[in-house]
Enzyme design. Structure first.
Site, PDB file in Angstrom:
ATOM      1  N   LYS A   1       0.834  -1.199   0.000  1.00  8.88           N
ATOM      2  CA  LYS A   1       0.000   0.000   0.000  1.00  8.88           C
ATOM      3  C   LYS A   1       0.881   1.266   0.000  1.00  8.88           C
ATOM      4  CE  LYS A   1      -3.859  -2.304   2.399  1.00  8.88           C
ATOM      5  NZ  LYS A   1      -4.777  -2.233   3.568  1.00  8.88           N
TER       6      LYS A   1
ATOM      7  N   TYR B   1     -12.226  -2.382  -3.555  1.00  5.72           N
ATOM      8  CA  TYR B   1     -12.779  -2.434  -2.195  1.00  5.72           C
ATOM      9  C   TYR B   1     -14.305  -2.456  -2.184  1.00  5.72           C
ATOM     10  CZ  TYR B   1      -8.246  -1.825   0.181  1.00  5.72           C
ATOM     11  OH  TYR B   1      -6.981  -2.008   0.688  1.00  5.72           O
TER      12      TYR B   1
ATOM     13  N   ARG C   1      -1.658 -14.500   3.753  1.00  7.97           N
ATOM     14  CA  ARG C   1      -2.441 -13.843   4.812  1.00  7.97           C
ATOM     15  C   ARG C   1      -1.759 -14.060   6.170  1.00  7.97           C
ATOM     16  NH1 ARG C   1      -6.790 -10.352   3.750  1.00  7.97           N
ATOM     17  NH2 ARG C   1      -7.844 -11.160   5.600  1.00  7.97           N
TER      18      ARG C   1
ATOM     19  N   ARG D   1       2.704  -7.049   9.142  1.00  6.29           N
ATOM     20  CA  ARG D   1       2.024  -5.996   9.905  1.00  6.29           C
ATOM     21  C   ARG D   1       2.527  -5.938  11.344  1.00  6.29           C
ATOM     22  NH1 ARG D   1      -3.787  -7.567   7.204  1.00  6.29           N
ATOM     23  NH2 ARG D   1      -3.796  -6.047   5.483  1.00  6.29           N
TER      24      ARG D   1
ATOM     25  N   ASN E   1      -1.758  -0.195   7.248  1.00  7.61           N
ATOM     26  CA  ASN E   1      -1.274  -1.546   7.583  1.00  7.61           C
ATOM     27  C   ASN E   1      -0.451  -2.181   6.457  1.00  7.61           C
ATOM     28  OD1 ASN E   1      -3.372  -2.142   5.887  1.00  7.61           O
ATOM     29  ND2 ASN E   1      -4.550  -3.345   7.356  1.00  7.61           N
TER      30      ASN E   1
ATOM     31  N   HIS F   1      -1.844  -5.326   1.274  1.00  6.84           N
ATOM     32  CA  HIS F   1      -3.129  -5.981   0.995  1.00  6.84           C
ATOM     33  C   HIS F   1      -2.859  -7.378   0.465  1.00  6.84           C
ATOM     34  CE1 HIS F   1      -6.990  -7.045  -0.748  1.00  6.84           C
ATOM     35  NE2 HIS F   1      -6.302  -7.448  -1.793  1.00  6.84           N
TER      36      HIS F   1
ATOM     37  N   GLU G   1      -9.242 -10.150  -8.094  1.00  9.18           N
ATOM     38  CA  GLU G   1      -8.270  -9.063  -7.940  1.00  9.18           C
ATOM     39  C   GLU G   1      -7.115  -9.171  -8.939  1.00  9.18           C
ATOM     40  OE1 GLU G   1      -7.436  -9.248  -3.730  1.00  9.18           O
ATOM     41  OE2 GLU G   1      -9.489  -8.635  -3.227  1.00  9.18           O
TER      42      GLU G   1
HETATM   43  P1  RTP Z   1      -6.779  -5.882   3.007  1.00 10.31           P
HETATM   44  O1  RTP Z   1      -8.099  -6.139   2.308  1.00 10.31           O
HETATM   45  O2  RTP Z   1      -6.286  -4.475   2.869  1.00 10.31           O
HETATM   46  O3  RTP Z   1      -5.771  -6.932   2.676  1.00 10.31           O
HETATM   47  O4  RTP Z   1      -6.996  -6.064   4.554  1.00 10.31           O
HETATM   48  P2  RTP Z   1      -7.820  -7.169   5.296  1.00 10.31           P
HETATM   49  O5  RTP Z   1      -8.389  -8.166   4.331  1.00 10.31           O
HETATM   50  O6  RTP Z   1      -6.952  -7.666   6.392  1.00 10.31           O
HETATM   51  O7  RTP Z   1      -8.988  -6.310   5.920  1.00 10.31           O
HETATM   52  P3  RTP Z   1     -10.404  -5.910   5.309  1.00 10.31           P
HETATM   53  O8  RTP Z   1     -11.446  -6.312   6.283  1.00 10.31           O
HETATM   54  O9  RTP Z   1     -10.541  -6.395   3.899  1.00 10.31           O
HETATM   55  O10 RTP Z   1     -10.321  -4.331   5.313  1.00 10.31           O
HETATM   56  C1  RTP Z   1      -9.687  -3.638   4.265  1.00 10.31           C
HETATM   57  C2  RTP Z   1      -8.856  -2.526   4.832  1.00 10.31           C
HETATM   58  O11 RTP Z   1      -9.707  -1.564   5.400  1.00 10.31           O
HETATM   59  C3  RTP Z   1      -9.079  -0.949   6.499  1.00 10.31           C
HETATM   60  N1  RTP Z   1      -9.931  -1.067   7.662  1.00 10.31           N
HETATM   61  N2  RTP Z   1     -10.171  -0.072   8.460  1.00 10.31           N
HETATM   62  N3  RTP Z   1     -11.186   1.570  10.512  1.00 10.31           N
HETATM   63  C4  RTP Z   1     -11.483   0.276  10.509  1.00 10.31           C
HETATM   64  O12 RTP Z   1     -12.130  -0.243  11.375  1.00 10.31           O
HETATM   65  C5  RTP Z   1     -10.975  -0.535   9.408  1.00 10.31           C
HETATM   66  N4  RTP Z   1     -11.238  -1.808   9.201  1.00 10.31           N
HETATM   67  C6  RTP Z   1     -10.560  -2.155   8.079  1.00 10.31           C
HETATM   68  C7  RTP Z   1      -7.760  -1.659   6.738  1.00 10.31           C
HETATM   69  O13 RTP Z   1      -6.716  -0.885   6.208  1.00 10.31           O
HETATM   70  C8  RTP Z   1      -7.923  -2.947   5.973  1.00 10.31           C
HETATM   71  O14 RTP Z   1      -6.693  -3.427   5.513  1.00 10.31           O
HETATM   72 MG    MG Z   2      -9.511  -7.616   2.634  1.00 10.65          MG
END
Ligand code: RTP
Ligand code: MG
Length: 148
Positions: free
Chosen positions: A9, A49, A85, A102, A112, A115, A126
């Site tokens: 990112k 997203y 992951r 992370r 973080n 992705h 994706e």
């Molecule tokens: P990513 O998609 O970025 O790989 O991350 P992830 O699967 O671990 O998490 P995801 O639930 O898909 O969320 C995407 C990104 O959104 C941001 N986020 N912010 N403020 C909040 O509560 C919150 N929750 C998620 C994070 O940057 C996350 O990587």
């Molecule tokens: Mg995700």
């Protein structure tokens, strides 16, 4: 062979962590089959997203991912989606184990570093969203003989 989409990112790129992150996946034994430094457009960010469209942080997420260059990658290998992951650590770096990306390099959920696709379905979606077929190369079978 399974493929996943990983992306350093904008915070990871600005903090010069591309090499560190690429190195971790190389050393594990996975193969890089596509990569590019690019700026994500508003439209691509909203598509990527899309699953988070109704979430309160959607606007911030799109603003952040479009705020500077990202390093988009396709990695290949057995079980690479789940393994990546694990190597990334939990979404919130506060909970992420030491020795994960992370856990080692990030402090907050909004910044973080990386992705990674969370399922086979997301990985296929994706990879196709970010890369054309001709931007991906075939994996090196000779190296694979020493990995598997
Ligand atoms: P990513 O998609 O970025 O790989 O991350 P992830 O699967 O671990 O998490 P995801 O639930 O898909 O969320 C995407 C990104 O959104 C941001 N986020 N912010 N403020 C909040 O509560 C919150 N929750 C998620 C994070 O940057 C996350 O990587
Ligand atoms: Mg995700």
């Amino acid at each position: 062979m399974e493929q996943t989409f990983l992306m350093v990112k904008p915070d990871g790129v600005q903090r010069s962590l591309i090499g560190e992150i690429v190195s971790r996946f190389e050393r594990k034994g996975f193969q890089l089959v596509g990569a590019k430094l690019m700026v994500v457009t508003q439209e691509l960010a909203e598509q990527h997203y899309g699953e988070h469209k109704e979430r309160p942080f959607f606007g911030e997420l799109v603003d952040f991912i479009t705020s500077g260059p990202v390093f988009a990658m396709v990695w290949e290998g057995e079980n690479v989606i789940a393994a990546a992951r694990q190597m990334m650590g939990t979404t919130n770096p506060k909970d992420a184990a030491v020795a994960t990306i992370r856990g080692d390099f990030a402090m907050t959920v909004g910044k973080n570093i990386i992705h990674g696709s969370d399922s086979l379905e997301s990985a296929e979606r994706e990879v196709a969203l970010f890369f054309k077929d001709e931007e991906l190369v075939a994996s090196n079978k000779v190296i694979n003989e020493w990995v598997y």
